[in-house]
Design a protein around this motif. Structure first.
Motif, short mmCIF file in Angstrom:
data_model
loop_
_atom_site.label_atom_id
_atom_site.label_comp_id
_atom_site.label_asym_id
_atom_site.label_seq_id
_atom_site.Cartn_x
_atom_site.Cartn_y
_atom_site.Cartn_z
N SER A 260 0.85 -1.19 0.00
CA SER A 260 0.00 0.00 0.00
C SER A 260 0.88 1.24 0.00
CB SER A 260 -0.92 0.00 1.23
OG SER A 260 -1.69 1.17 1.33
N PRO A 261 0.65 2.18 -0.95
CA PRO A 261 -0.22 2.09 -2.12
C PRO A 261 0.18 0.93 -3.02
CG PRO A 261 0.50 4.36 -1.78
CD PRO A 261 1.31 3.50 -0.86
N ASN A 262 -0.83 0.39 -3.68
CA ASN A 262 -0.66 -0.88 -4.37
C ASN A 262 -0.22 -0.73 -5.82
OD1 ASN A 262 -2.28 -2.97 -6.28
ND2 ASN A 262 -1.63 -4.02 -4.43
N ALA B 1 -11.19 3.23 -12.39
CA ALA B 1 -11.31 3.87 -11.08
C ALA B 1 -10.09 4.77 -10.86
CB ALA B 1 -11.39 2.82 -9.99
N THR B 2 -10.26 5.77 -10.00
CA THR B 2 -9.17 6.67 -9.68
C THR B 2 -8.31 6.09 -8.57
OG1 THR B 2 -10.52 8.58 -10.29
CG2 THR B 2 -8.57 9.01 -8.94
N PRO B 3 -7.03 5.80 -8.84
CA PRO B 3 -6.18 5.21 -7.80
C PRO B 3 -5.83 6.21 -6.71
CG PRO B 3 -4.88 5.70 -9.74
CD PRO B 3 -6.30 5.99 -10.10
N GLY B 4 -5.71 5.73 -5.49
CA GLY B 4 -5.37 6.60 -4.38
C GLY B 4 -3.88 6.87 -4.25
N GLY B 5 -3.06 6.03 -4.89
CA GLY B 5 -1.62 6.20 -4.77
C GLY B 5 -0.88 5.48 -5.89
N TYR C 224 5.77 2.79 -2.57
CA TYR C 224 5.05 3.92 -3.19
C TYR C 224 4.48 4.88 -2.15
CZ TYR C 224 5.40 1.19 -7.47
OH TYR C 224 5.89 0.48 -8.55
N GLU C 225 4.99 4.80 -0.94
CA GLU C 225 4.49 5.61 0.18
C GLU C 225 4.33 7.09 -0.18
OE1 GLU C 225 6.12 7.01 4.60
OE2 GLU C 225 7.34 5.75 3.29
N ASN C 226 5.33 7.66 -0.84
CA ASN C 226 5.31 9.10 -1.12
C ASN C 226 4.30 9.50 -2.17
OD1 ASN C 226 8.44 8.43 -0.37
ND2 ASN C 226 7.78 10.39 0.46
N CYS D 255 -2.88 -1.37 -8.76
CA CYS D 255 -4.17 -0.68 -8.79
C CYS D 255 -4.20 0.63 -8.01
CB CYS D 255 -5.28 -1.60 -8.29
SG CYS D 255 -5.17 -1.99 -6.52
N GLY D 256 -3.15 0.92 -7.22
CA GLY D 256 -3.12 2.17 -6.46
C GLY D 256 -3.96 2.18 -5.21
N ALA D 257 -4.48 1.02 -4.78
CA ALA D 257 -5.29 0.97 -3.56
C ALA D 257 -4.46 1.42 -2.36
CB ALA D 257 -5.82 -0.44 -3.33
N LEU D 258 -5.09 2.24 -1.52
CA LEU D 258 -4.40 2.80 -0.36
C LEU D 258 -5.26 2.57 0.87
CD1 LEU D 258 -2.06 4.56 0.76
CD2 LEU D 258 -3.38 6.58 0.08
#
Length: 392
Positions: A165-167, A310-314, A200-202, A170-173
């Motif tokens: 996470s973030p993934n 979908a809009t990824p969170g990260g 991908y923390e940042n 898919c960017g899931a956070l």
């Protein structure tokens, strides 16, 4: 070796490079690294290291300057305190994930891996005689596992939950609340360790990244945090990752490194220390830039019939659902029966390289990176739209 396959992203890069050598124009949305150059002050630290003779073997766990920078990073950014013997430096985060599995897995030990997953996770487990247990998620729940699904997947053979996470892809956070629920489950199973891939923390956009150890201290003696400088500082080629965790686990990883790669490059470690301890505006600027690129790519992809993004969170990928394209027929008369068929169609017809969701454990999707300039994103998505308009 017959149980594993080459990295999908590395194979895609090889294919794109081959096509370009043949003179074909390819828009590459498979890229898994920042398109920006390493910031000048960080690169200069590497040059200074060479000029000052810092080109030798180092302590296996890393040079003290870098370990102190990592310690300080966790303290300031994550409100976590680690002793130096709870930190280790490796040749990329990938090596540290592999090493952690190597020093802990006995034959048939299980590692729970939520899907979609980074392509290397299951093969790393197989290489260490473990058993990957894939925990499926869906678009409808934001590609996140729940406390209930985690509880159902744990057995007496479970050794790790490997969470990203973030993934990627898919960017899931995960939110603080969602992490808290997962940690509550793990607390009831003392044999299970938690590995958190935070590379991908940042690149967290509307929602700030929260480390699991900032949520549940009870798991501190069973949690390994894995990170690195590759993504945040555009340093993929410098090959520096780092990990923080309980001293018994760090000691074992360090021992394994001493008998395999010996240590990370001293030059790269000096540069990484400069990255973590220096001006962080370069990271903030990149995050802002990528968020704008994300928004454009998501908007353009959602205009294509048969594609739902979908809009990824990260992170810096989108993972659109392309099941609306399956069953359609190309101008050449071929039926697109799978996401891999769609990937090949896009490359052959549109000259756009993307990756199939099957490689990440979730068929019916594709992965595209927005770590490229806006003009390329607009042109590439336009080419995809044209290719899709030719389907019947």
């Amino acid at each position: 070796m017959q149980l594993i396959k080459p990295s999908a992203s590395m194979m895609a890069k090889k294919k794109v490079d081959t096509l370009r050598v043949e003179g074909k124009q390819v828009i590459d949305f498979t890229i898994g690294e920042p398109d920006r150059s390493t910031p000048a002050h960080i690169a200069q630290a590497g040059i200074n290291a060479i000029q000052n003779g810092h080109t030798k073997y180092t302590a296996t766990s890393g040079i003290k300057k870098l370990l102190l920078a990592i310690q300080n990073k966790y303290r300031i950014e994550n409100q976590l305190d680690f002793n130096l013997d709870q930190l280790v430096v490796g040749t990329g985060a990938k090596q540290l994930i592999f090493s952690a599995l190597s020093v802990t897995l006995d034959e048939d030990d299980e590692v729970i891996i939520p899907a979609p997953y980074w392509v290397s996770y299951p093969d790393m487990v197989l290489l260490n005689n473990g058993t990957p247990v894939i925990l499926q998620t869906t678009d409808s729940n934001g590609f996140k596992i729940t406390a209930e699904s985690l509880e159902a997947a744990i057995t007496d053979k479970t050794k790790w939950l490997l969470l990203n996470s973030p993934n990627n892809p898919c960017g899931a956070l995960y939110t603080e609340s969602e992490l808290g629920q997962l940690l509550h489950v793990l607390e009831r199973h003392p044999q299970v360790l938690l590995m958190m891939d935070e590379i991908y923390e940042n690149f967290s956009y509307e929602q700030h990244y929260v480390s699991p150890l900032a949520v549940g201290r009870a798991m501190r003696d069973r949690t390994l945090l894995v990170n690195g400088v590759s993504k945040a500082y555009a340093m993929t080629g410098w090959r520096i990752g780092y990990a923080a965790g309980p001293s018994f686990l760090i000691k074992a990883i360090t021992t394994l490194i001493s008998q395999t790669t010996s240590c990370a490059s001293e030059i790269s470690q000096e540069a990484a220390a400069a990255a973590l301890s220096g001006d962080q505006s370069c990271v903030r600027e990149t995050t802002t830039l990528y968020q704008a690129r994300r928004d454009v790519m998501v908007e353009l992809l959602n205009k294509i019939p048969g594609v739902a993004c979908a809009t990824p969170g990260g992170a810096f990928y989108v993972f659109p659902n392309i099941q609306g394209l399956l069953g359609t027929i190309t101008p050449q008369g071929k039926t697109l029966s799978s996401d891999l068929d769609v990937v090949h169609y896009f490359l052959d017809t549109a000259g756009v390289a993307v990756l199939d969701g099957t490689a990440y454990g979730v068929p019916g999707h594709i992965r595209l990176s927005f770590a490229t300039d806006l003009d390329t994103i607009k042109y590439g998505c336009g080419q995809l739209s044209k290719a899709c308009s030719q389907l019947t």
